[in-house]
Each structure stands twice: as C-alpha cells, then as structure tokens.
Enzyme design. Structure first.
Site, PDB file in Angstrom:
ATOM      1  N   LYS A   1       0.855  -1.207   0.000  1.00  0.00           N
ATOM      2  CA  LYS A   1       0.000   0.000   0.000  1.00  0.00           C
ATOM      3  C   LYS A   1       0.882   1.246   0.000  1.00  0.00           C
ATOM      4  O   LYS A   1       0.727   2.131  -0.836  1.00  0.00           O
ATOM      5  CB  LYS A   1      -0.879  -0.013   1.242  1.00  0.00           C
ATOM      6  CG  LYS A   1      -1.511   1.325   1.592  1.00  0.00           C
ATOM      7  CD  LYS A   1      -2.418   1.274   2.802  1.00  0.00           C
ATOM      8  CE  LYS A   1      -1.734   1.417   4.107  1.00  0.00           C
ATOM      9  NZ  LYS A   1      -1.391   2.793   4.475  1.00  0.00           N
ATOM     10  N   ASN A   2       1.836   1.297   0.936  1.00  0.00           N
ATOM     11  CA  ASN A   2       2.605   2.527   1.121  1.00  0.00           C
ATOM     12  C   ASN A   2       3.607   2.770   0.008  1.00  0.00           C
ATOM     13  O   ASN A   2       4.131   3.874  -0.124  1.00  0.00           O
ATOM     14  CB  ASN A   2       3.308   2.521   2.482  1.00  0.00           C
ATOM     15  CG  ASN A   2       2.292   2.663   3.605  1.00  0.00           C
ATOM     16  OD1 ASN A   2       1.111   2.918   3.352  1.00  0.00           O
ATOM     17  ND2 ASN A   2       2.740   2.470   4.821  1.00  0.00           N
TER      18      ASN A   2
ATOM     19  N   CYS B   1      -4.781  11.899  12.784  1.00  0.00           N
ATOM     20  CA  CYS B   1      -4.876  10.442  12.745  1.00  0.00           C
ATOM     21  C   CYS B   1      -5.382   9.964  14.115  1.00  0.00           C
ATOM     22  O   CYS B   1      -5.430  10.734  15.048  1.00  0.00           O
ATOM     23  CB  CYS B   1      -3.483   9.869  12.495  1.00  0.00           C
ATOM     24  SG  CYS B   1      -3.567   8.541  11.311  1.00  0.00           S
TER      25      CYS B   1
ATOM     26  N   ARG C   1      -1.110  14.710  12.781  1.00  0.00           N
ATOM     27  CA  ARG C   1       0.074  14.343  11.974  1.00  0.00           C
ATOM     28  C   ARG C   1       0.396  15.545  11.095  1.00  0.00           C
ATOM     29  O   ARG C   1      -0.244  15.778  10.104  1.00  0.00           O
ATOM     30  CB  ARG C   1      -0.223  13.092  11.189  1.00  0.00           C
ATOM     31  CG  ARG C   1      -0.326  11.957  12.190  1.00  0.00           C
ATOM     32  CD  ARG C   1      -0.113  10.609  11.747  1.00  0.00           C
ATOM     33  NE  ARG C   1       0.597  10.350  10.555  1.00  0.00           N
ATOM     34  CZ  ARG C   1       0.249   9.287   9.810  1.00  0.00           C
ATOM     35  NH1 ARG C   1      -0.807   8.598  10.128  1.00  0.00           N
ATOM     36  NH2 ARG C   1       0.924   8.987   8.743  1.00  0.00           N
TER      37      ARG C   1
ATOM     38  N   ASP D   1       5.512   0.780  11.875  1.00  0.00           N
ATOM     39  CA  ASP D   1       4.264   0.119  11.459  1.00  0.00           C
ATOM     40  C   ASP D   1       4.182  -1.324  11.929  1.00  0.00           C
ATOM     41  O   ASP D   1       3.157  -1.978  11.741  1.00  0.00           O
ATOM     42  CB  ASP D   1       4.120   0.160   9.930  1.00  0.00           C
ATOM     43  CG  ASP D   1       3.846   1.561   9.446  1.00  0.00           C
ATOM     44  OD1 ASP D   1       3.892   1.788   8.231  1.00  0.00           O
ATOM     45  OD2 ASP D   1       3.621   2.444  10.297  1.00  0.00           O
TER      46      ASP D   1
ATOM     47  N   ARG E   1      -8.342  -1.022   5.042  1.00  0.00           N
ATOM     48  CA  ARG E   1      -7.493   0.013   4.412  1.00  0.00           C
ATOM     49  C   ARG E   1      -6.141  -0.581   4.007  1.00  0.00           C
ATOM     50  O   ARG E   1      -5.520  -0.111   3.069  1.00  0.00           O
ATOM     51  CB  ARG E   1      -7.241   1.161   5.394  1.00  0.00           C
ATOM     52  CG  ARG E   1      -8.447   1.988   5.746  1.00  0.00           C
ATOM     53  CD  ARG E   1      -8.057   3.188   6.551  1.00  0.00           C
ATOM     54  NE  ARG E   1      -6.939   3.876   5.909  1.00  0.00           N
ATOM     55  CZ  ARG E   1      -6.198   4.819   6.507  1.00  0.00           C
ATOM     56  NH1 ARG E   1      -6.445   5.162   7.748  1.00  0.00           N
ATOM     57  NH2 ARG E   1      -5.203   5.399   5.874  1.00  0.00           N
TER      58      ARG E   1
HETATM   59  C1  EPZ Z   1       4.318   7.071   6.268  1.00  0.00           C
HETATM   60  O1  EPZ Z   1       3.521   8.065   6.872  1.00  0.00           O
HETATM   61  C2  EPZ Z   1       3.458   5.827   6.231  1.00  0.00           C
HETATM   62  N1  EPZ Z   1       2.266   6.091   5.428  1.00  0.00           N
HETATM   63  C3  EPZ Z   1       3.051   5.432   7.656  1.00  0.00           C
HETATM   64  O2  EPZ Z   1       2.328   4.210   7.564  1.00  0.00           O
HETATM   65  C4  EPZ Z   1       4.319   5.197   8.471  1.00  0.00           C
HETATM   66  O3  EPZ Z   1       3.954   4.911   9.805  1.00  0.00           O
HETATM   67  C5  EPZ Z   1       5.200   6.449   8.423  1.00  0.00           C
HETATM   68  O4  EPZ Z   1       5.489   6.800   7.061  1.00  0.00           O
HETATM   69  C6  EPZ Z   1       6.519   6.258   9.146  1.00  0.00           C
HETATM   70  O5  EPZ Z   1       7.228   5.194   8.558  1.00  0.00           O
HETATM   71  C7  EPZ Z   1       2.348   6.007   4.090  1.00  0.00           C
HETATM   72  O6  EPZ Z   1       3.403   5.718   3.543  1.00  0.00           O
HETATM   73  C8  EPZ Z   1       1.088   6.275   3.328  1.00  0.00           C
HETATM   74  P1  EPZ Z   1       6.338  10.528   8.220  1.00  0.00           P
HETATM   75  P2  EPZ Z   1       4.013   9.613   6.866  1.00  0.00           P
HETATM   76  O7  EPZ Z   1       6.110  11.808   7.510  1.00  0.00           O
HETATM   77  O8  EPZ Z   1       4.742   9.895   5.604  1.00  0.00           O
HETATM   78  C9  EPZ Z   1       6.750  13.782  11.628  1.00  0.00           C
HETATM   79  C10 EPZ Z   1       0.489   2.802   7.878  1.00  0.00           C
HETATM   80  O9  EPZ Z   1       0.171   2.241   8.923  1.00  0.00           O
HETATM   81  N2  EPZ Z   1       6.420  14.781  10.580  1.00  0.00           N
HETATM   82  O10 EPZ Z   1       7.538   9.699   7.853  1.00  0.00           O
HETATM   83  O11 EPZ Z   1       2.865  10.451   7.209  1.00  0.00           O
HETATM   84  C11 EPZ Z   1       5.568  12.896  11.951  1.00  0.00           C
HETATM   85  O12 EPZ Z   1       4.737  13.515  12.911  1.00  0.00           O
HETATM   86  C12 EPZ Z   1       0.941   4.247   7.912  1.00  0.00           C
HETATM   87  O13 EPZ Z   1       0.537   2.251   6.741  1.00  0.00           O
HETATM   88  C13 EPZ Z   1       6.507  16.131  10.900  1.00  0.00           C
HETATM   89  O14 EPZ Z   1       6.831  16.514  12.031  1.00  0.00           O
HETATM   90  O15 EPZ Z   1       5.047   9.609   8.064  1.00  0.00           O
HETATM   91  C14 EPZ Z   1       6.226  11.655  12.490  1.00  0.00           C
HETATM   92  O16 EPZ Z   1       6.546  11.846  13.838  1.00  0.00           O
HETATM   93  C15 EPZ Z   1       0.673   4.860   9.271  1.00  0.00           C
HETATM   94  N3  EPZ Z   1       6.205  17.054   9.947  1.00  0.00           N
HETATM   95  C16 EPZ Z   1       7.525  11.572  11.683  1.00  0.00           C
HETATM   96  O17 EPZ Z   1       7.706  12.866  11.098  1.00  0.00           O
HETATM   97  C17 EPZ Z   1       5.863  16.681   8.678  1.00  0.00           C
HETATM   98  O18 EPZ Z   1       5.631  17.573   7.827  1.00  0.00           O
HETATM   99  C18 EPZ Z   1       7.495  10.563  10.557  1.00  0.00           C
HETATM  100  O19 EPZ Z   1       6.335  10.816   9.791  1.00  0.00           O
HETATM  101  C19 EPZ Z   1       5.799  15.309   8.369  1.00  0.00           C
HETATM  102  C20 EPZ Z   1       6.087  14.368   9.337  1.00  0.00           C
END
Ligand code: EPZ
Length: 422
Positions: free
Chosen positions: A22-23, A118, A123, A308, A400
């Site tokens: 998915k991701n 979320c 997020r 995850d 999902r």
């Molecule tokens: C991706 O989410 C995945 N989703 C998530 O999987 C996964 O948990 C996550 O990466 C971490 O590996 C998809 O790929 C669709 P991040 P993403 O931006 O991109 C902070 C699932 O279960 N952050 O890497 O949203 C954030 O709060 C989902 O399949 C900021 O501070 O995650 C977090 O603490 C859930 N500002 C950290 O970075 C921003 O602008 C990592 O988040 C963006 C993120």
C-alpha cells in the site's frame, strides 16, 4: 459495519502470498500524474486506501482503470484539468496530500486540503510545506486548504528534513522533478517505498542523484513519460504474518512473493525471540519456538525497526516468557491498542512513548475495538492466540491496509469470519 468473529487458540500452518505494498503504491500513483502519457502499475493491492486515492486522482480529471482481478492499475493523466483535491477525500486518507507535489510539480498550481489528524494524534505536514517554500514554490493557506504555485522553472535550493519524513520526501520529489533547476533533500527518508519511487521517476526520465541515501539531489527535466512497472511487495504485511507465525507454539508459515531486504532490522530481532526464520529468495519460512524469548525493541526510520510493526511486536511480546519493552521514537503515542489488549488479559503498561510488557499471559477472547490500521491487525493477532471467541469490531480500519486478510488466515487454519455487524 463489519466485524471479525475469531475462535482462537490453535496453531497456523500453511502458505500465505504477500500482496503489493500500500505505502509503496500510493507514491507511484501520484507520480503517474507527472507523465505525458499513461502509466501501468502492476501488483497494486485491492485496498480501501487504493480505491480512495483512485477517486482523488479521478477528481482532477485523470482516467483511472483498476483491473482488480489482475491487481493492475492504469492511470492516464493526459486530460487532467482540475487542480484541486477536496477535503472530503483527503481527510479519508492522508497520503492524498501527495497530490500537492504531483499537481504543482506538473501544472504549477495545486489546491489541496490539509489532511485530517490520525487516530493517534495530529500528523503535521509542516515539513512538506517548508520544503516546497525552500524550493521556491509559493505556499499559502486558505480555509483548510494549501495553495501551491510555481512558475515554469524555479531555482530550487536545499532543505533538511527534521525529523526525516517519508511523506515529505515523497512530496518534495514529486514537486521538484519537473520544476526545480536543482534541489537537494537532506535527511531524506530511505524507506523502500521512497527508493522505489525514485527508481520509478528515473525510469520516467527524471534526474535524481543519491537514491537509497539520505541526500537526494534532483535536477529538473522537461518532461516525463508514462511507464509500466511492478509495485514492491508489502513489507509491513510480511512482518505482520511473520509475527503471526511466531506467536503460537506449533505455528509454521511459508510466506511467498516477499522482498526480505525490505524488513530492515526486524528479521534479526525476530530471530532473537527464538523464532526460526529461513529465507530462500522471495520465500520466507517462519516457525514458532516452544518458548518465545522477550526482546525489547525501539522503532527507528529505515533500516531500523519499522513503527508500522510496533503494535504487532508488542502483541507478540505478551506471549514471551518475561519482561520486555517497546518504544516508538517515530510516533510517541501510537499505543491505542494497549487498552484493548489488556481487556484480553495482557499485562501491559504505557509510560510516555514506551509500553512495558510482562509475559507470558494467557489471552481470553472478548469483544475489542479497532482504532487504527496497525492497532487493528494486532487485535486480530491477539484474538488468534486467545482461547475461545473474540469479536474484533470496526474492521474497516483493516480493510485500508490488509488485502483478503480473513481468506489468507483461513487458508492456514484460522477460524475467522467476517460478519456484518448491523
Ligand atoms: C508514512 O507516513 C506511512 N504512510 C506510515 O504508515 C508510516 O507509519 C510512516 O510513514 C513512518 O514510517 C504512508 O506511507 C502512506 P512521516 P508519513 O512523515 O509519511 C513527523 C500505515 O500504517 N512529521 O515519515 O505520514 C511525523 O509527525 C501508515 O501504513 C513532521 O513533524 O510519516 C512523524 O513523527 C501509518 N512534519 C515523523 O515525522 C511533517 O511535515 C514521521 O512521519 C511530516 C512528518
């Protein structure tokens, strides 16, 4: 709303095919909008998030055909004419925010709703927006929407992600490959999903240096062509089923169509529990030990232990003989599954961003409530181990991210049925 009815307490034996990721699929779908012709994506899973994103892409005017029986998705972006992604769709699935990078990257304008929070807390997308501004894209906020504007070519520059972010790395890649004369992303995410996207963009004609490292340098090209590619297998689904195989003595699962490299440090940690893991190309055999050893883990960005799989690991540790702890350094409050597991008999306590587990505790079936995708699948794992009957409610969260979950589990001996709760 559907629920799963599960009679647990027996080992799982047999073979499970791993579906497409998915991701990893979602960024490929967004990238298809950058092409000047149609793209064909293979190994795309039949999941709610994919259907949702198909609708988001259709709203902007692209032609989307999902040949579900073949897991094949064809996206033709040549008639995109509406550069907006509406709140009612973006709020359903955070990755719809990738439309910002894809639309402004290709068309110089995008109006995309801010994604909703979320289940485990807000997020943010501040890194996505600051990175685009650093690139020279004009960003403004208007009534919950982000408006991004960029004239033909922009200077670019560089931006350091702090913390490293998968989504921000994806969005900045999508925005820059056609637009930024030269743009460097520092502390970029190195997840396999990002590496696949970079390779896909290069096949379309993009100029990207540093693929697989945490420093990506993009130089704009004039056009990208549509291509035909096959999507990666789902590393999180793989890890989930490996944990399912490890949790109950006598269980033995063969997982096919995998990419073992994508598991990062997970496999090494799983072996420390005494679980047997045999890797043979794209097939992984996992056999449960008679006694699970407690192993504490801390999630990190790739190639560390994936966040995850945090909930699934903590669930398995309820069946280990002894104390362990699971710390999430990526999301500090991703523990909504803990109260539900304690209702099944687990001995767990959350302290800040760590859950402390004392095993081995017998689990007794009960009704439990799903809250987010990975918490939900952990409740299913627990119910499969629990004696007698459990109901896992609100499994739309599961739909999902796990393709054919009940059929895959039934095929290896689980007693699990989907029931319409209404
Ligand atoms: C991706 O989410 C995945 N989703 C998530 O999987 C996964 O948990 C996550 O990466 C971490 O590996 C998809 O790929 C669709 P991040 P993403 O931006 O991109 C902070 C699932 O279960 N952050 O890497 O949203 C954030 O709060 C989902 O399949 C900021 O501070 O995650 C977090 O603490 C859930 N500002 C950290 O970075 C921003 O602008 C990592 O988040 C963006 C993120």
């Amino acid at each position: 709303m559907d629920k799963f009815v599960i009679e647990g307490g027996k080992p799982l034996k047999g073979t499970i095919p791993i579906s497409g990721s998915k991701n990893a699929a979602l960024p490929l779908m967004a990238a298809s909008l950058l092409g000047n012709s149609a793209s064909t994506l293979h190994n795309i899973p039949r999941l709610k998030d994919i259907y949702t994103f198909n609708n988001v892409i259709r709203v902007v005017g692209a032609q989307v055909d999902f040949h579900e029986d073949e897991n094949k998705l064809v996206i033709d972006p040549t008639h995109v004419n509406h550069l907006e992604a509406p709140y009612d769709l973006v709020r359903k699935m955070r990755a719809s925010f990738y439309m910002l990078g894809a639309l402004v990257g290709k068309h110089g304008y995008a109006k995309v709703s801010l994604p909703g929070g979320c289940a485990w807390g807000p997020r943010p997308v501040d890194l996505h927006l600051k990175g685009m501004e650093a690139m020279g894209i004009d960003i403004s906020l208007e009534k919950g929407y982000v408006i991004a504007k960029a004239n033909d070519k922009i200077e670019g520059g560089s931006f350091r992600l702090e913390p490293s972010s998968v989504g921000a790395t994806v969005n900045l890649l999508l925005a820059s490959v056609l637009k930024a004369k030269k743009f460097t992303i520092k502390n970029a995410a190195k997840e396999p999903d990002v590496v696949q996207l970079c390779n896909h963009l290069v096949k379309m004609g993009a100029n990207i240096d540093g693929i697989g490292t945490d420093t990506l340098t993009i130089k704009a090209v004039n056009e990208l062509k549509g291509i035909e590619v096959s999507n990666d297998p789902d590393r999180i689904e793989l890890g989930t089923f490996m944990i399912a195989a490890a949790m109950f003595p006598g269980s033995e699962l063969t997982l096919t169509g995998c990419n073992p490299e994508h598991l990062g440090s997970f496999t090494k940690q799983l072996k420390k529990t005494g679980t047997t893991v045999d890797i043979d190309g794209t097939t992984i055999k996992v056999k449960a030990p008679d006694t699970l050893k407690p192993v504490s883990i801390k999630t990190e960005i790739y190639p560390g232990f994936p966040t995850d799989l945090q909930a699934q690991w903590a669930t398995m540790m309820t069946q280990a003989e002894g104390k362990s702890k699971v710390t999430d350094t990526v999301y500090f409050d991703r523990f909504s599954y803990v109260p539900e597991l304690t209702r099944l008999g687990a001995d767990m306590e959350v302290e800040k961003n760590t859950v402390h587990i004392s095993g081995k505790t017998p689990l007794i079936g009960a009704s439990v409530m799903s809250t987010d995708l990975r918490a939900s699948v952990s409740l299913v794992l627990a119910a499969l181990v629990a004696e007698n009957h459990s109901d896992v409610l609100r499994i739309y969260h599961l739909d999902r991210g796990y393709e054919d979950l009940e059929n895959k589990l039934s095929a290896v001996g689980a007693n699990i049925k989907r029931v319409d709760e209404d």
